[in-house]
Design a protein around this motif. Structure first.
Motif, PDB file in Angstrom:
ATOM      1  N   ARG A  46      30.927  40.346  36.457  1.00 55.44           N
ATOM      2  CA  ARG A  46      31.608  39.307  35.859  1.00 55.44           C
ATOM      3  C   ARG A  46      32.794  39.827  35.257  1.00 55.44           C
ATOM      4  O   ARG A  46      34.034  39.294  35.441  1.00 55.44           O
ATOM      5  N   ASN A  47      32.996  41.081  34.591  1.00 56.02           N
ATOM      6  CA  ASN A  47      34.073  41.584  34.194  1.00 56.02           C
ATOM      7  C   ASN A  47      34.968  41.888  35.116  1.00 56.02           C
ATOM      8  O   ASN A  47      36.180  42.195  34.694  1.00 56.02           O
ATOM      9  N   LYS A  48      34.554  41.957  36.307  1.00 54.76           N
ATOM     10  CA  LYS A  48      35.675  42.474  37.368  1.00 54.76           C
ATOM     11  C   LYS A  48      35.941  41.160  38.218  1.00 54.76           C
ATOM     12  O   LYS A  48      36.817  41.055  39.081  1.00 54.76           O
ATOM     13  N   GLY A  49      35.707  40.062  37.655  1.00 54.61           N
ATOM     14  CA  GLY A  49      35.944  38.844  38.436  1.00 54.61           C
ATOM     15  C   GLY A  49      35.121  38.438  39.550  1.00 54.61           C
ATOM     16  O   GLY A  49      35.592  37.697  40.285  1.00 54.61           O
ATOM     17  N   ARG A  50      34.095  39.080  39.846  1.00 56.91           N
ATOM     18  CA  ARG A  50      33.279  38.695  41.053  1.00 56.91           C
ATOM     19  C   ARG A  50      32.227  37.720  40.502  1.00 56.91           C
ATOM     20  O   ARG A  50      31.088  38.242  40.571  1.00 56.91           O
ATOM     21  N   TRP A  51      32.678  36.469  40.642  1.00 59.75           N
ATOM     22  CA  TRP A  51      31.751  35.703  39.891  1.00 59.75           C
ATOM     23  C   TRP A  51      30.511  35.217  40.628  1.00 59.75           C
ATOM     24  O   TRP A  51      29.533  35.094  40.060  1.00 59.75           O
ATOM     25  N   ASP A  52      30.755  35.007  41.801  1.00 59.18           N
ATOM     26  CA  ASP A  52      29.636  34.716  42.818  1.00 59.18           C
ATOM     27  C   ASP A  52      28.496  35.704  42.612  1.00 59.18           C
ATOM     28  O   ASP A  52      27.277  35.419  42.626  1.00 59.18           O
ATOM     29  N   GLU A  53      28.813  36.803  42.797  1.00 58.82           N
ATOM     30  CA  GLU A  53      27.707  38.078  42.762  1.00 58.82           C
ATOM     31  C   GLU A  53      27.276  38.172  41.139  1.00 58.82           C
ATOM     32  O   GLU A  53      25.933  38.290  41.299  1.00 58.82           O
ATOM     33  N   ALA A  54      28.054  37.864  40.255  1.00 54.95           N
ATOM     34  CA  ALA A  54      27.452  37.940  38.753  1.00 54.95           C
ATOM     35  C   ALA A  54      26.450  36.839  38.843  1.00 54.95           C
ATOM     36  O   ALA A  54      25.453  36.949  38.347  1.00 54.95           O
TER      37      ALA A  54
END
Length: 82
Positions: free
Chosen positions: A27-35
């Protein structure tokens, strides 16, 4: 994470914490789908293993809600109770 999952098992509380921490990193890296995928997995496992009112389950629901809010999916909250 996969080694930890093999050693502890996918439903062990420490494994769920590891998954939640990885989701936070995504989430902090902007990898929303994986988060989102990981947080949903943690939440569903917590609900099944610990019960819907366990503090860890409630934290996982909050984490999902916060992930959606960060991602701009603020209206998704009703899906938490799937």
């Amino acid at each position: 994470m996969e080694t930890r999952k093999k050693v502890l098992g996918p439903e062990h509380p420490d494994m769920l914490t590891t998954m939640a921490n990885l989701a936070l990193t995504y989430r902090n890296k902007g990898r929303w789908d994986e988060a989102e995928e990981l947080v949903v997995q943690v939440m569903e496992t917590c609900k099944r293993v610990l019960g819907p009112e366990h503090p860890d389950t409630l934290i996982s629901m909050n984490n999902l809600s916060f992930t959606w809010k960060s991602y701009g999916k603020g209206g998704q909250g009703s899906q938490v109770n799937r």
